[in-house]
Design a protein around this motif. Structure first.
Motif, mmCIF file in Angstrom:
data_model
loop_
_atom_site.group_PDB
_atom_site.id
_atom_site.type_symbol
_atom_site.label_atom_id
_atom_site.label_comp_id
_atom_site.label_asym_id
_atom_site.label_seq_id
_atom_site.Cartn_x
_atom_site.Cartn_y
_atom_site.Cartn_z
ATOM 1 N N LEU A 56 28.966 -31.858 -62.310
ATOM 2 C CA LEU A 56 27.997 -30.760 -62.422
ATOM 3 C C LEU A 56 26.747 -31.206 -63.181
ATOM 4 O O LEU A 56 25.624 -30.845 -62.804
ATOM 5 C CB LEU A 56 28.633 -29.545 -63.102
ATOM 6 N N ALA A 57 26.921 -31.999 -64.229
ATOM 7 C CA ALA A 57 25.769 -32.511 -64.977
ATOM 8 C C ALA A 57 24.931 -33.431 -64.091
ATOM 9 O O ALA A 57 23.689 -33.392 -64.125
ATOM 10 C CB ALA A 57 26.239 -33.255 -66.229
ATOM 11 N N ALA A 58 25.591 -34.251 -63.276
ATOM 12 C CA ALA A 58 24.874 -35.142 -62.355
ATOM 13 C C ALA A 58 24.116 -34.328 -61.308
ATOM 14 O O ALA A 58 22.964 -34.640 -60.982
ATOM 15 C CB ALA A 58 25.863 -36.098 -61.691
ATOM 16 N N LEU A 59 24.742 -33.275 -60.798
ATOM 17 C CA LEU A 59 24.086 -32.415 -59.815
ATOM 18 C C LEU A 59 22.870 -31.732 -60.431
ATOM 19 O O LEU A 59 21.796 -31.688 -59.820
ATOM 20 C CB LEU A 59 25.086 -31.386 -59.277
ATOM 21 N N ARG A 60 23.017 -31.227 -61.644
ATOM 22 C CA ARG A 60 21.867 -30.592 -62.331
ATOM 23 C C ARG A 60 20.745 -31.602 -62.567
ATOM 24 O O ARG A 60 19.569 -31.271 -62.427
ATOM 25 C CB ARG A 60 22.317 -29.957 -63.648
ATOM 26 N N ARG A 61 21.090 -32.826 -62.910
ATOM 27 C CA ARG A 61 20.074 -33.868 -63.102
ATOM 28 C C ARG A 61 19.316 -34.108 -61.795
ATOM 29 O O ARG A 61 18.092 -34.185 -61.784
ATOM 30 C CB ARG A 61 20.720 -35.165 -63.578
ATOM 31 N N TYR A 62 20.036 -34.236 -60.704
ATOM 32 C CA TYR A 62 19.410 -34.424 -59.397
ATOM 33 C C TYR A 62 18.467 -33.257 -59.098
ATOM 34 O O TYR A 62 17.335 -33.468 -58.637
ATOM 35 C CB TYR A 62 20.502 -34.534 -58.327
ATOM 36 N N LEU A 63 18.933 -32.052 -59.336
ATOM 37 C CA LEU A 63 18.114 -30.868 -59.057
ATOM 38 C C LEU A 63 16.833 -30.870 -59.886
ATOM 39 O O LEU A 63 15.754 -30.594 -59.357
ATOM 40 C CB LEU A 63 18.917 -29.593 -59.332
ATOM 41 N N ARG A 64 16.944 -31.151 -61.163
ATOM 42 C CA ARG A 64 15.746 -31.175 -62.038
ATOM 43 C C ARG A 64 14.701 -32.142 -61.520
ATOM 44 O O ARG A 64 13.514 -31.830 -61.455
ATOM 45 C CB ARG A 64 16.135 -31.579 -63.462
ATOM 46 N N HIS A 65 15.147 -33.326 -61.143
ATOM 47 C CA HIS A 65 14.198 -34.359 -60.722
ATOM 48 C C HIS A 65 13.649 -34.107 -59.319
ATOM 49 O O HIS A 65 12.469 -34.322 -59.070
ATOM 50 C CB HIS A 65 14.839 -35.748 -60.815
ATOM 51 N N SER A 66 14.485 -33.661 -58.411
ATOM 52 C CA SER A 66 14.002 -33.464 -57.040
ATOM 53 C C SER A 66 13.138 -32.217 -56.910
ATOM 54 O O SER A 66 12.129 -32.231 -56.204
ATOM 55 C CB SER A 66 15.178 -33.414 -56.055
ATOM 56 N N GLU A 67 13.519 -31.145 -57.586
ATOM 57 C CA GLU A 67 12.769 -29.897 -57.456
ATOM 58 C C GLU A 67 11.385 -29.981 -58.086
ATOM 59 O O GLU A 67 10.424 -29.434 -57.541
ATOM 60 C CB GLU A 67 13.559 -28.737 -58.076
ATOM 61 N N ALA A 68 11.272 -30.660 -59.195
ATOM 62 C CA ALA A 68 9.980 -30.743 -59.881
ATOM 63 C C ALA A 68 8.903 -31.348 -58.998
ATOM 64 O O ALA A 68 7.775 -30.858 -58.947
ATOM 65 C CB ALA A 68 10.120 -31.537 -61.175
ATOM 66 N N GLY A 69 9.247 -32.384 -58.260
ATOM 67 C CA GLY A 69 8.266 -33.070 -57.428
ATOM 68 C C GLY A 69 7.743 -32.224 -56.290
ATOM 69 O O GLY A 69 6.535 -32.104 -56.094
ATOM 70 N N PHE A 70 8.645 -31.598 -55.525
ATOM 71 C CA PHE A 70 8.148 -30.858 -54.374
ATOM 72 C C PHE A 70 7.532 -29.522 -54.763
ATOM 73 O O PHE A 70 6.598 -29.062 -54.121
ATOM 74 C CB PHE A 70 9.201 -30.711 -53.269
ATOM 75 N N VAL A 71 8.016 -28.884 -55.808
ATOM 76 C CA VAL A 71 7.393 -27.636 -56.253
ATOM 77 C C VAL A 71 5.957 -27.913 -56.670
ATOM 78 O O VAL A 71 5.033 -27.185 -56.300
ATOM 79 C CB VAL A 71 8.203 -26.975 -57.394
ATOM 80 N N SER A 72 5.750 -28.987 -57.396
ATOM 81 C CA SER A 72 4.402 -29.368 -57.823
ATOM 82 C C SER A 72 3.520 -29.695 -56.624
ATOM 83 O O SER A 72 2.358 -29.274 -56.552
ATOM 84 C CB SER A 72 4.491 -30.571 -58.766
ATOM 85 N N ALA A 73 4.063 -30.436 -55.658
ATOM 86 C CA ALA A 73 3.269 -30.817 -54.477
ATOM 87 C C ALA A 73 2.849 -29.597 -53.670
ATOM 88 O O ALA A 73 1.713 -29.529 -53.177
ATOM 89 C CB ALA A 73 4.066 -31.779 -53.606
ATOM 90 N N LEU A 74 3.731 -28.617 -53.548
ATOM 91 C CA LEU A 74 3.414 -27.428 -52.754
ATOM 92 C C LEU A 74 2.521 -26.443 -53.503
ATOM 93 O O LEU A 74 1.904 -25.580 -52.873
ATOM 94 C CB LEU A 74 4.697 -26.727 -52.298
ATOM 95 N N ALA A 75 2.443 -26.559 -54.802
ATOM 96 C CA ALA A 75 1.663 -25.613 -55.599
ATOM 97 C C ALA A 75 0.240 -26.091 -55.883
ATOM 98 O O ALA A 75 -0.519 -25.405 -56.564
ATOM 99 C CB ALA A 75 2.386 -25.339 -56.914
ATOM 100 N N GLN A 76 -0.139 -27.247 -55.360
ATOM 101 C CA GLN A 76 -1.481 -27.773 -55.617
ATOM 102 C C GLN A 76 -2.541 -26.840 -55.036
ATOM 103 O O GLN A 76 -2.338 -26.265 -53.972
ATOM 104 C CB GLN A 76 -1.630 -29.167 -55.000
ATOM 105 N N PRO A 77 -3.676 -26.694 -55.706
ATOM 106 C CA PRO A 77 -4.740 -25.851 -55.161
ATOM 107 C C PRO A 77 -5.324 -26.465 -53.893
ATOM 108 O O PRO A 77 -5.158 -27.660 -53.631
ATOM 109 C CB PRO A 77 -5.784 -25.820 -56.291
ATOM 110 N N GLY A 78 -5.976 -25.628 -53.117
ATOM 111 C CA GLY A 78 -6.584 -26.097 -51.875
ATOM 112 C C GLY A 78 -5.786 -25.636 -50.678
ATOM 113 O O GLY A 78 -4.923 -24.769 -50.781
ATOM 114 N N PRO A 79 -6.045 -26.227 -49.519
ATOM 115 C CA PRO A 79 -5.321 -25.839 -48.309
ATOM 116 C C PRO A 79 -3.810 -26.023 -48.496
ATOM 117 O O PRO A 79 -3.361 -27.050 -48.998
ATOM 118 C CB PRO A 79 -5.864 -26.776 -47.242
#
Length: 193
Positions: A56-79
């Motif tokens: 479960l700790a490994a799964l949470r680690r994966y989630l923290r690292h993977s989610e941060a990147g794509f959430v940030s990429a999709l939230a960028q201003p512009g088109p």
């Protein structure tokens, strides 16, 4: 006097995540973990708890690292749509360039354990909710900016893209054929037109 740890728990957790991701929960024994991580069984238990706790700790680690990147990429201003298209395409690219065919740790957890492990199921659903919410936010922004037609339903498209992307990750684990995955991405992206 308490002994200091002779290992970096964060590094050990990273290595445990990689092993679980590659082999799965059931196929990874405590002996495998002890050997792969290079620490004693007692140290493993005292730091992380049971094998299940470590998973479960490994799964949470994966989630923290993977989610941060794509959430940030999709939230960028512009088109919004170019970022969303790049996001969908990145899943196919990732599937085709993974030499180990590990797929996605979250999808692997869902397939292997979520039907019988409520905590894993909760983590998986939370992850998919984060993905869907990020995609939905991007779609709503695209519609508000005139990039997505007013008659398109962003909620339905977000549901559709989530299911397609998770399917891509299942295929990536089993048989990542380029033509199949690229055709899927093209059809999924057509929903944005």
């Amino acid at each position: 006097m308490a002994r200091t740890k002779e290992f970096d728990p964060d590094r050990v957790l990273q290595r445990a995540m990689e092993l679980f991701w590659e082999r799965g929960y059931e196929a990874t024994s405590m002996a495998d973990l002890v050997t792969h991580l290079g620490i004693g069984r007692a140290s493993l238990y005292s730091t992380f708890g049971s094998k299940h706790d470590l998973y479960l700790a490994a799964l949470r680690r994966y989630l923290r690292h993977s989610e941060a990147g794509f959430v940030s990429a999709l939230a960028q201003p512009g088109p919004a749509l170019p970022a969303l298209r790049a996001f969908v395409q990145s899943w196919v690219t990732e599937a085709l360039t993974d030499p180990q065919h590990r797929g996605c740790f979250v999808v692997n957890a869902a397939v292997e354990l979520s039907g019988r492990d409520s905590e894993v199921a909760r983590q998986v659903e939370a992850s998919w909710s984060v993905v869907e919410t990020a995609v939905l936010s991007s779609l709503l922004r695209a519609q508000a900016q005139g990039e997505l037609a007013a008659d398109k339903d962003p909620h339905e498209i977000a549901h559709f893209l989530l299911v397609v992307m998770q399917g891509v990750r299942v295929i990536a684990r089993a048989a990542p054929e380029a033509a199949r995955l690229e055709a899927t991405a093209r059809l999924a992206l057509a929903a944005l037109e």
